[in-house]
Structures are given as structure tokens and as C-alpha cells.
Write an enzyme that holds these catalytic residues in place. Structure first.
Site, mmCIF file in Angstrom:
data_model
loop_
_atom_site.group_PDB
_atom_site.id
_atom_site.type_symbol
_atom_site.label_atom_id
_atom_site.label_comp_id
_atom_site.label_asym_id
_atom_site.label_seq_id
_atom_site.Cartn_x
_atom_site.Cartn_y
_atom_site.Cartn_z
ATOM 1 N N SER A 1 53.960 33.103 50.533
ATOM 2 C CA SER A 1 53.323 34.227 49.831
ATOM 3 C C SER A 1 51.957 34.575 50.396
ATOM 4 C CB SER A 1 53.199 33.920 48.335
ATOM 5 O OG SER A 1 52.515 32.693 48.131
ATOM 6 N N ASP B 1 45.723 31.942 38.762
ATOM 7 C CA ASP B 1 46.123 31.960 40.164
ATOM 8 C C ASP B 1 44.862 31.770 41.005
ATOM 9 O OD1 ASP B 1 46.966 32.378 42.721
ATOM 10 O OD2 ASP B 1 47.888 34.329 42.364
ATOM 11 N N HIS C 1 46.261 32.696 45.654
ATOM 12 C CA HIS C 1 46.315 34.013 46.292
ATOM 13 C C HIS C 1 44.972 34.728 46.130
ATOM 14 C CE1 HIS C 1 50.525 32.992 45.162
ATOM 15 N NE2 HIS C 1 50.715 33.344 46.424
#
Length: 446
Positions: free
Chosen positions: A164, A414, A417
Site C-alpha cells: 500500500s 493510521d 500511510h
């Protein structure tokens, strides 16, 4: 009589010296324009030691201070070779500095951002994280130039391959390129759009993403089946490798998935495992597993493209550290709103080891690839500059307005990211500088 002649001789010398003093400055004034004209027509073969010493109009036209100067005539072979031995700009060491200009694009209008990284749209209240630029110690990192990037990939296919983080970098790039040319989504497939391709009609250029979190063949753990990953370290993942002949530039990005529990294979042999409680396998960790997987992938590119005389460029984006503060599912897991100072946070432990392995494997691939001349490798070294940005993650804003109804007891964060726009845009600024350097120094076969 002799005295009179001696006096006249002395007087003549005095007048001569007086005349010389008067003429000397005028002689210098006359020679100065000639000297300047000579320097203009025949410049000395050196550049200032830093870009900051150059006028703004000149510094914008060079890639880094390592770019060899132009000479009025072809130098001897030994001199010509030395100009290419100058080390490139070290983007690894530097600091984050304030930048009032902010990002190139607006997160609320760029349509390619994954929802979980669209921090502005999800209500992140602070915006300071948008106004920082990375400043290497030894040179200047230019602002991203979308038109230049598109020109460099004209009639080419750029593929982002990996986990990702590869997708995160790809979406940053698409948003910056969209400021000058709109991409058309021409292909999508897989759960959560893990395989996608865009086309820029303006330059007949394609940009794609391939989901391959290990680069090698593997079976991902799932809620219904295995609770660990299975990796075959000697086999490249054909989900992306089968299209290699149609790629001109590959950007590889892996790391975080190797931290999960897994069993590792070479052929039919079980090498060991990582955190495989209940299985009768030897615990071997994941560092050398990452090395083997990356080596298999880079060797596959050399074998499939280089050995056949093909031309391809490969960039490996180094490990991007996470910034969890305590448990990953607790509120405030990455609550900092400013970057670390350059010496406030050291690159060490797992982050440093992951980066070290990736850089070493790229250097090894450079040596192997040089045998064929058509394959180029480079590490996009972002680990330290990413380490210094604990403020750049979505945190709780991976979900829309997480505190609209008060502060819940548990909030998932998160801290892996990166918000878009944000710090990860810098990855692509360095990416462009690598491409510009390659453009100035073509392959030997070209």
C-alpha cells in the site's frame, strides 16, 4: 658637468616612475574587459560548491551540484570519465524547513486519493503538516515540475509495484500530474482496486499500480483461512512480472508486510518462519527474508530484460517508518503536529536495518545490471526524511470526522500511510530528480 648629467638622469627616472604609476591603473582597466570576455567564451571547468551560491535563474536549470559542466572542447578520455564519477546529491541527510507555498494540489479536488489518506476531506483540523519542505544538507531539492515529469515519461509505462505504500506514492504522483494533465482510468481489477492503470493522452504515457506486498509469490493471510502469510522466496510474483516486457520504469516499494507472521519456502523446502506460534518451524525473523525477496525480484528484472538486450529503469523506494505511540488502536497514536528536528530522532533499529538491506540490494543489482548496459537501478532513499515526519499520517482521520460525536473509547489510527497532499509528495520530487539525472547521462547502449 658630471654632476649635472647625474641630476638629469635622476630626474628622468623620477618622471618615468611617475608616468608608470599613472599608466598602470589604466592598463588594468583596459585588460579587465578582455579577461571577462575570455572567461565568458572559455569558462573554467568548475561549479560553486553549493547550489545556494548560484543565481536563482541558473540554479533552476540544474539537477544537482553533481551535474558535470559543459566544456568548450572534448576533454581527454580520463577527464571525461572523471566528470561522471562525482557523487550525486545526497537526499538522505537534511532537515524539514517551513514552506509557505504549500502543496501543488488540493486534497478535496484530486479524485485519485484513497479515502483513508484524504485527511482534509475527513476533517483533520490542523494544516501545518502541509507547509514543510525537505532541505538536503548538500544541495537544493527543486519543487516538483509536472510538465517535466510527463515529458520524461512520454510514450512510456511507469509501474508502481508493491504494497500500500507503493499505492500511496502513486496516488501522490497522479495528483501532482493532474495539475497540468488529466489522467484517464483505463483499467481496474481486484479487491479494493489493487490493480489499476491510468493513461495521459497528452503524452501517451501510462501509470499503473500492481498489488504485490512481497514482490515474490505468496499467499496472504485471511480471516477465513491462514492466520499467517506463505512466501516462496525463490519465485517472483507473476501478477506483476508477467507484464514486465510492457514496462519502461518500475518503482518497487515493500517492507511492512514482512512484519506479519509468515512461513518461508524455497522450492519445497521450509526455511523457517516469523512469529509462527504452534507450528514446528524454526524462527528466523524477517530481515534476511526481505533481502531474499528483493534479490529474487531484482534478479528477475535483470534476467528477463537485461539479458535480452532490453532497456528498463528500476527504482526501489526505501522503507517508510511508522509512528505509532503505544497501541495502534488507541486515541492519539500519532498525535504530533510538527516534524522532528534533524537530530531529535535517530535512524536506528528496525527502520535502519530495513533501509540498509534495500540500499545494499540495489547496489548489488547495479553491479549485475551494468553487465548488460540497458538496465538501471537506483534507491529512492526516503527512510530518514520519512522518520522525521510523525505529523504526516492520517491518524484517526483515516475515517471521516472521527470525533464528530465526541471522543470514542477506542479510535483506530493510521500511522503508517501518509496524508495526501503531504510529506509523501517529497518522495516524487526526489523521483523526478533521479529521472532528470538519468536523462542527462544516457545508457551506454544509447
Amino acid at each position: 658637468m658630471a654632476l649635472k648629467m647625474g641630476f638629469s638622469s635622476f630626474q628622468f627616472k623620477d618622471q618615468f616612475h611617475s608616468l608608470t604609476k599613472k599608466l598602470f591603473p589604466w592598463t588594468l582597466y583596459a585588460l579587465l574587459p578582455i579577461a571577462l570576455l575570455s572567461l565568458y567564451l572559455y569558462p573554467l571547468p568548475f561549479l560553486p560548491s553549493t547550489e545556494s551560491e548560484l543565481p536563482h535563474s541558473i540554479s533552476n536549470t540544474i539537477i544537482s551540484i553533481s551535474t558535470p559542466p559543459s566544456f568548450p572542447s572534448t576533454p581527454p578520455p580520463s577527464e571525461k570519465e572523471n566528470t561522471f564519477d562525482t557523487p550525486p546529491c545526497d537526499y538522505f541527510n537534511g532537515k524539514w524547513i517551513r514552506d509557505r507555498r504549500g502543496p501543488l494540489y488540493n486534497g478535496t479536488t484530486c479524485g485519485t486519493i484513497k479515502q483513508g489518506q484524504n485527511c482534509i476531506k475527513h476533517g483533520r483540523p490542523d494544516s501545518d503538516y502541509l507547509y514543510w519542505r525537505w532541505k538536503p544538507n548538500e544541495c537544493k531539492l527543486p519543487r516538483f515540475e509536472p510538465k517535466t515529469f510527463l515529458q520524461l515519461i512520454e510514450n512510456k509505462h511507469v509501474a508502481f509495484v508493491g504494497d500500500s505504500m507503493a499505492r500511496n506514492q502513486l496516488e501522490s504522483l497522479l495528483c501532482m500530474l493532474s495539475t497540468v494533465s488529466s489522467p484517464e482510468l483505463v483499467y481496474t481489477n481486484g479487491e479494493d482496486n489493487k490493480f489499476r492503470k491510468w493513461h495521459f493522452d497528452s503524452h501517451n504515457a501510462s501509470v499503473s499500480v500492481y498489488w504485490s506486498p512481497f514482490l515474490v509469490q505468496g499467499v496472504e493471510k485471511s480471516n477465513e483461512g491462514l492466520n499467517h502469510n506463505k512466501l516462496y522466496l525463490d519465485l517472483v510474483d507473476e501478477k506483476w512480472a508477467k507484464d514486465m516486457d510492457h514496462m519502461d520504469l518500475i518503482v518497487l516499494s515493500v517492507g511492512h508486510w514482512f512484519l506479519h507472521p509468515a512461513v518461508y519456502y524455497e522450492g519445497d523446502l521450509v526455511l523457517g518462519c516469523h512469529y509462527c506460534v504452534g507450528l514446528n518451524h524454526t524462527e528466523i525473523g524477517f530481515y534476511e527474508v526481505l533481502r531474499k525477496a528483493l534479490r529474487t525480484s531484482l534478479n528477475s528484472i535483470i534476467d528477463r530484460r537485461g539479458s535480452k538486450g532490453g532497456k528498463i529503469d528500476v527504482i526501489v523506494t526505501t522503507f517508510s517508518p511508522a509512528h505509532f505511540e503505544g497501541e495502534w488502536d488507541k486515541a492519539g497514536a500519532c498525535s504530533k503536529t510538527r516534524p522532528y528536528r534533524s537530530r531529535e530522532k535517530e535512524l536506528e533499529g528496525m527502520d535502519g536495518e530495513m533501509r540498509k538491506i534495500e540500499v545494499e540490494e540495489v547496489e548489488d543489482a547495479k553491479v549485475k545490471g551494468s553487465e548488460f548496459g540497458g538496465v538501471r537501478f537506483e534507491a529512492l532513499d526516503v527512510t530518514k526524511l520519512a522518520l522525521l515526519r510523525p505529523d504526516g499520517h492520517p491518524g484517526p482521520y483515516m475515517y471521516p470526522f472521527p470525533f464528530a460525536n465526541g471522543v470514542p473509547e477506542r479510535v483506530q489510527n493510521d500511522c503508517v500511510h501518509w496524508c495526501l497532499p503531504g510529506a509523501i509528495d517529497t518522495w516524487n520530487e526526489i523521483f523526478l530528480e533521479i529521472m532528470k539525472k538519468w536523462e542527462e547521462h544516457p545508457r551506454y547502449q544509447e
